[in-house]
Design a protein around this motif. Structure first.
Motif, PDB file in Angstrom:
ATOM      1  N   LEU A 108      -0.346  -1.145   2.178  1.00 21.28           N
ATOM      2  CA  LEU A 108       0.274   0.032   2.780  1.00 21.28           C
ATOM      3  C   LEU A 108       1.733  -0.225   3.154  1.00 21.28           C
ATOM      4  O   LEU A 108       2.574   0.656   2.984  1.00 21.28           O
ATOM      5  CB  LEU A 108      -0.524   0.469   4.011  1.00 21.28           C
ATOM      6  CG  LEU A 108      -0.027   1.720   4.724  1.00 21.28           C
ATOM      7  CD1 LEU A 108      -0.049   2.918   3.776  1.00 21.28           C
ATOM      8  CD2 LEU A 108      -0.890   1.997   5.945  1.00 21.28           C
ATOM      9  N   SER A 109       2.051  -1.437   3.623  1.00 22.15           N
ATOM     10  CA  SER A 109       3.445  -1.724   3.979  1.00 22.15           C
ATOM     11  C   SER A 109       4.350  -1.604   2.755  1.00 22.15           C
ATOM     12  O   SER A 109       5.482  -1.117   2.857  1.00 22.15           O
ATOM     13  CB  SER A 109       3.563  -3.110   4.611  1.00 22.15           C
ATOM     14  OG  SER A 109       3.259  -4.106   3.667  1.00 22.15           O
ATOM     15  N   SER A 110       3.859  -2.011   1.611  1.00 23.72           N
ATOM     16  CA  SER A 110       4.641  -1.876   0.380  1.00 23.72           C
ATOM     17  C   SER A 110       4.839  -0.408   0.013  1.00 23.72           C
ATOM     18  O   SER A 110       5.926   0.000  -0.400  1.00 23.72           O
ATOM     19  CB  SER A 110       3.949  -2.615  -0.765  1.00 23.72           C
ATOM     20  OG  SER A 110       4.658  -2.420  -1.962  1.00 23.72           O
ATOM     21  N   VAL A 111       3.801   0.375   0.181  1.00 17.34           N
ATOM     22  CA  VAL A 111       3.889   1.804  -0.136  1.00 17.34           C
ATOM     23  C   VAL A 111       4.897   2.499   0.788  1.00 17.34           C
ATOM     24  O   VAL A 111       5.675   3.351   0.351  1.00 17.34           O
ATOM     25  CB  VAL A 111       2.492   2.469  -0.041  1.00 17.34           C
ATOM     26  CG1 VAL A 111       2.582   3.981  -0.178  1.00 17.34           C
ATOM     27  CG2 VAL A 111       1.573   1.904  -1.103  1.00 17.34           C
ATOM     28  N   VAL A 112       4.912   2.117   2.063  1.00 11.33           N
ATOM     29  CA  VAL A 112       5.862   2.701   3.010  1.00 11.33           C
ATOM     30  C   VAL A 112       7.290   2.409   2.560  1.00 11.33           C
ATOM     31  O   VAL A 112       8.146   3.295   2.534  1.00 11.33           O
ATOM     32  CB  VAL A 112       5.599   2.186   4.443  1.00 11.33           C
ATOM     33  CG1 VAL A 112       6.741   2.560   5.381  1.00 11.33           C
ATOM     34  CG2 VAL A 112       4.272   2.742   4.968  1.00 11.33           C
ATOM     35  N   TRP A 113       7.563   1.143   2.177  1.00 11.66           N
ATOM     36  CA  TRP A 113       8.905   0.802   1.696  1.00 11.66           C
ATOM     37  C   TRP A 113       9.244   1.584   0.420  1.00 11.66           C
ATOM     38  O   TRP A 113      10.365   2.072   0.266  1.00 11.66           O
ATOM     39  CB  TRP A 113       9.020  -0.701   1.426  1.00 11.66           C
ATOM     40  CG  TRP A 113       9.367  -1.478   2.656  1.00 11.66           C
ATOM     41  CD1 TRP A 113       8.578  -2.343   3.321  1.00 11.66           C
ATOM     42  CD2 TRP A 113      10.611  -1.439   3.360  1.00 11.66           C
ATOM     43  NE1 TRP A 113       9.236  -2.858   4.412  1.00 11.66           N
ATOM     44  CE2 TRP A 113      10.497  -2.313   4.451  1.00 11.66           C
ATOM     45  CE3 TRP A 113      11.806  -0.752   3.175  1.00 11.66           C
ATOM     46  CZ2 TRP A 113      11.526  -2.513   5.362  1.00 11.66           C
ATOM     47  CZ3 TRP A 113      12.840  -0.960   4.082  1.00 11.66           C
ATOM     48  CH2 TRP A 113      12.693  -1.822   5.155  1.00 11.66           C
ATOM     49  N   ASP A 114       8.294   1.681  -0.482  1.00 10.00           N
ATOM     50  CA  ASP A 114       8.542   2.433  -1.719  1.00 10.00           C
ATOM     51  C   ASP A 114       8.943   3.870  -1.418  1.00 10.00           C
ATOM     52  O   ASP A 114       9.885   4.407  -2.000  1.00 10.00           O
ATOM     53  CB  ASP A 114       7.309   2.420  -2.621  1.00 10.00           C
ATOM     54  CG  ASP A 114       7.065   1.073  -3.260  1.00 10.00           C
ATOM     55  OD1 ASP A 114       7.991   0.237  -3.267  1.00 10.00           O
ATOM     56  OD2 ASP A 114       5.936   0.850  -3.742  1.00 10.00           O
ATOM     57  N   ARG A 115       8.220   4.506  -0.509  1.00  9.80           N
ATOM     58  CA  ARG A 115       8.518   5.894  -0.173  1.00  9.80           C
ATOM     59  C   ARG A 115       9.851   5.998   0.570  1.00  9.80           C
ATOM     60  O   ARG A 115      10.645   6.895   0.312  1.00  9.80           O
ATOM     61  CB  ARG A 115       7.402   6.498   0.696  1.00  9.80           C
ATOM     62  CG  ARG A 115       6.019   6.548   0.037  1.00  9.80           C
ATOM     63  CD  ARG A 115       5.874   7.503  -1.166  1.00  9.80           C
ATOM     64  NE  ARG A 115       6.569   7.132  -2.376  1.00  9.80           N
ATOM     65  CZ  ARG A 115       6.163   6.233  -3.289  1.00  9.80           C
ATOM     66  NH1 ARG A 115       5.037   5.615  -3.140  1.00  9.80           N
ATOM     67  NH2 ARG A 115       6.876   5.979  -4.359  1.00  9.80           N
ATOM     68  N   ALA A 116      10.106   5.057   1.495  1.00  7.66           N
ATOM     69  CA  ALA A 116      11.334   5.113   2.287  1.00  7.66           C
ATOM     70  C   ALA A 116      12.571   4.948   1.415  1.00  7.66           C
ATOM     71  O   ALA A 116      13.612   5.563   1.672  1.00  7.66           O
ATOM     72  CB  ALA A 116      11.305   4.032   3.370  1.00  7.66           C
ATOM     73  N   THR A 129      11.487  -8.983   0.258  1.00  3.78           N
ATOM     74  CA  THR A 129      12.104  -8.380   1.439  1.00  3.78           C
ATOM     75  C   THR A 129      13.618  -8.518   1.370  1.00  3.78           C
ATOM     76  O   THR A 129      14.356  -7.601   1.744  1.00  3.78           O
ATOM     77  CB  THR A 129      11.564  -9.043   2.719  1.00  3.78           C
ATOM     78  OG1 THR A 129      10.141  -8.949   2.710  1.00  3.78           O
ATOM     79  CG2 THR A 129      12.107  -8.388   3.976  1.00  3.78           C
TER      80      THR A 129
END
Length: 136
Positions: A108-116, A129
């Motif tokens: 999920l942390s990767s998905v958040v960065w992708d969306r951001a 990172t």
């Protein structure tokens, strides 16, 4: 001798030794090492912890002699149950659920960065990172 015989019985029946081997690693899983160090500090006299320590000494030579295992060293599954049992989570059916939830949170942390950052969905290993900081 009883443990070694039991291991050979399992292997000769065509099964694997749970908690040993890893699809990628070819050494002791660092998560196993971290959990072992924690247990040495916080529950050194626990009988299950002592058994896991015995298995660490016995299983790798048996798997090496068996010859069908690329990695005879323990993975995190060979130790995590000891800690969960010690701290009262003795419903073993939930161990896989805990693993799945922790894996999902990591992804999920990767998905958040992708969306951001407006990036396409990608595997976490493909972007560091450091790259995210430089390209944010």
């Amino acid at each position: 001798d009883d443990i070694e015989k039991a291991l050979w019985d399992i292997l000769n029946s065509g099964q694997v030794i749970p908690g040993y081997g890893h699809a990628v690693l070819r050494k002791t899983d660092p998560r196993y090492t971290a959990q072992r160090e924690f247990a040495l500090k916080h529950l050194p006299d626990d009988p299950l912890f002592k058994l896991v320590g015995q298995l660490y000494e016995i299983v790798p030579p048996v798997l090496t002699k068996h010859g069908k295992t690329a990695n005879p060293w323990p993975n995190v599954d060979s130790h995590s149950g000891v800690l969960l049992q010690y701290y009262g989570l003795d419903e073993q059916n939930y161990y896989t659920v805990l693993f799945g939830v922790s894996r999902a949170i990591g992804v999920l942390s990767s998905v958040v960065w992708d969306r951001a950052l407006g990036l396409p969905i990608e595997r976490p290993k493909t972007t560091t990172t450091e790259w995210l900081i430089q390209n944010a």
